[in-house]
Design a protein around this motif. Sequence first.
Motif, PDB file in Angstrom:
ATOM      1  N   GLY A 111     104.825  -9.776 112.654  1.00  0.00           N
ATOM      2  CA  GLY A 111     103.974 -10.581 113.526  1.00  0.00           C
ATOM      3  C   GLY A 111     102.642 -11.064 112.498  1.00  0.00           C
ATOM      4  N   ARG A 112     102.669 -10.422 111.131  1.00  0.00           N
ATOM      5  CA  ARG A 112     101.422 -10.838 110.358  1.00  0.00           C
ATOM      6  C   ARG A 112     102.173 -12.005 109.634  1.00  0.00           C
ATOM      7  N   VAL A 113     101.565 -12.817 109.093  1.00  0.00           N
ATOM      8  CA  VAL A 113     101.916 -13.885 108.143  1.00  0.00           C
ATOM      9  C   VAL A 113     101.197 -13.855 106.974  1.00  0.00           C
ATOM     10  N   ALA A 114     101.771 -13.886 105.801  1.00  0.00           N
ATOM     11  CA  ALA A 114     100.946 -14.133 104.634  1.00  0.00           C
ATOM     12  C   ALA A 114     101.448 -15.596 103.718  1.00  0.00           C
ATOM     13  N   GLY A 115     100.523 -16.134 103.366  1.00  0.00           N
ATOM     14  CA  GLY A 115     100.805 -17.386 102.652  1.00  0.00           C
ATOM     15  C   GLY A 115     100.598 -17.298 101.148  1.00  0.00           C
ATOM     16  N   GLU A 116     101.243 -18.168 100.462  1.00  0.00           N
ATOM     17  CA  GLU A 116     101.204 -17.883  99.010  1.00  0.00           C
ATOM     18  C   GLU A 116     101.442 -19.506  98.564  1.00  0.00           C
ATOM     19  N   ILE A 117     100.678 -19.888  97.619  1.00  0.00           N
ATOM     20  CA  ILE A 117     100.900 -21.119  96.935  1.00  0.00           C
ATOM     21  C   ILE A 117     101.140 -21.011  95.442  1.00  0.00           C
ATOM     22  N   VAL A 118     102.153 -21.428  95.003  1.00  0.00           N
ATOM     23  CA  VAL A 118     102.793 -21.534  93.478  1.00  0.00           C
ATOM     24  C   VAL A 118     102.713 -22.767  92.860  1.00  0.00           C
ATOM     25  N   HIS A 119     102.116 -22.653  91.707  1.00  0.00           N
ATOM     26  CA  HIS A 119     102.173 -24.243  91.077  1.00  0.00           C
ATOM     27  C   HIS A 119     103.144 -23.921  89.773  1.00  0.00           C
ATOM     28  N   GLU A 120     104.210 -24.498  89.879  1.00  0.00           N
ATOM     29  CA  GLU A 120     105.061 -24.134  88.908  1.00  0.00           C
ATOM     30  C   GLU A 120     105.736 -25.502  87.989  1.00  0.00           C
ATOM     31  N   VAL A 121     105.658 -25.449  86.850  1.00  0.00           N
ATOM     32  CA  VAL A 121     105.817 -26.922  85.944  1.00  0.00           C
ATOM     33  C   VAL A 121     107.273 -26.418  85.012  1.00  0.00           C
ATOM     34  N   ARG A 122     108.337 -27.052  85.394  1.00  0.00           N
ATOM     35  CA  ARG A 122     109.681 -26.802  84.462  1.00  0.00           C
ATOM     36  C   ARG A 122     110.020 -25.355  84.498  1.00  0.00           C
ATOM     37  N   GLY A 123     109.814 -24.781  85.650  1.00  0.00           N
ATOM     38  CA  GLY A 123     110.343 -23.193  85.850  1.00  0.00           C
ATOM     39  C   GLY A 123     109.377 -22.298  85.279  1.00  0.00           C
ATOM     40  N   VAL A 124     108.257 -22.531  84.940  1.00  0.00           N
ATOM     41  CA  VAL A 124     107.144 -21.659  84.196  1.00  0.00           C
ATOM     42  C   VAL A 124     105.847 -21.738  85.458  1.00  0.00           C
ATOM     43  N   VAL A 125     105.825 -20.614  86.064  1.00  0.00           N
ATOM     44  CA  VAL A 125     104.725 -20.492  87.116  1.00  0.00           C
ATOM     45  C   VAL A 125     103.459 -20.360  86.199  1.00  0.00           C
ATOM     46  N   LEU A 126     102.500 -21.375  86.630  1.00  0.00           N
ATOM     47  CA  LEU A 126     101.054 -21.654  86.156  1.00  0.00           C
ATOM     48  C   LEU A 126     100.223 -20.839  86.867  1.00  0.00           C
ATOM     49  N   SER A 127     100.521 -20.644  88.054  1.00  0.00           N
ATOM     50  CA  SER A 127      99.387 -20.025  89.094  1.00  0.00           C
ATOM     51  C   SER A 127     100.136 -19.378  90.237  1.00  0.00           C
ATOM     52  N   ARG A 128      99.649 -18.668  90.948  1.00  0.00           N
ATOM     53  CA  ARG A 128     100.223 -17.900  92.054  1.00  0.00           C
ATOM     54  C   ARG A 128      99.032 -17.251  92.655  1.00  0.00           C
ATOM     55  N   ARG A 129      99.079 -17.663  94.146  1.00  0.00           N
ATOM     56  CA  ARG A 129      97.430 -17.139  94.831  1.00  0.00           C
ATOM     57  C   ARG A 129      97.929 -17.088  96.369  1.00  0.00           C
ATOM     58  N   PRO A 130      97.513 -15.995  96.727  1.00  0.00           N
ATOM     59  CA  PRO A 130      97.497 -15.841  98.237  1.00  0.00           C
ATOM     60  C   PRO A 130      96.507 -16.506  98.980  1.00  0.00           C
ATOM     61  N   VAL A 131      97.103 -16.891 100.250  1.00  0.00           N
ATOM     62  CA  VAL A 131      96.136 -17.851 100.907  1.00  0.00           C
ATOM     63  C   VAL A 131      96.559 -17.689 102.439  1.00  0.00           C
ATOM     64  N   ASP A 132      95.289 -17.731 103.319  1.00  0.00           N
ATOM     65  CA  ASP A 132      95.569 -17.730 104.909  1.00  0.00           C
ATOM     66  C   ASP A 132      96.272 -18.719 105.343  1.00  0.00           C
ATOM     67  N   VAL A 133      96.726 -18.493 106.496  1.00  0.00           N
ATOM     68  CA  VAL A 133      97.466 -19.656 107.187  1.00  0.00           C
ATOM     69  C   VAL A 133      96.801 -21.078 107.262  1.00  0.00           C
ATOM     70  N   ASP A 134      95.668 -21.048 107.357  1.00  0.00           N
ATOM     71  CA  ASP A 134      94.883 -22.381 107.353  1.00  0.00           C
ATOM     72  C   ASP A 134      94.922 -22.995 106.229  1.00  0.00           C
TER      73      ASP A 134
END
Length: 130
Positions: free
Chosen positions: A78-101
């Motif tokens: 019942g809980r939702v966890a969001g994540e935004i990943v910025h990836e260029v050519r298979g290399v993850v440049l950033s990863r950050r957890p975010v709320d649903v909004d």
Amino acid sequence: MPEREVELLAAALRQDSADLSLYVEVLSANLAESLPPGAVRVKRRRSMTERLAGRGGSVAELHVLLGEQQLSLRMDRGRVAGEIVHEVRGVVLSRRPVDVDEWIDALARSLADAAASSARAREAIERLLT
């Protein structure tokens, strides 16, 4: 796409988000139907009852790949966890957890950016909004 249209898209994506499990279920189906093949991945969790009944199960994870951004939602009891990943050519440049909004705002922005450069993406957004 003008900022006002992005706000309207985010509002449409937020619609009916009170029941998060149902919301993720409907959103994943709409995105998978509207966006190009491969842009949306859905992982499902199936209980024994669902397996025996031949049902697909509930959404456990939703991954939307738009350009260099991957937006992920994970459902857990019942809980939702969001994540935004910025990836260029298979290399993850950033990863950050975010709320649903924040996740919905990022999804709206990514969809709007894709629509600005692609007629097909624009049609997908129009299908999502109608």
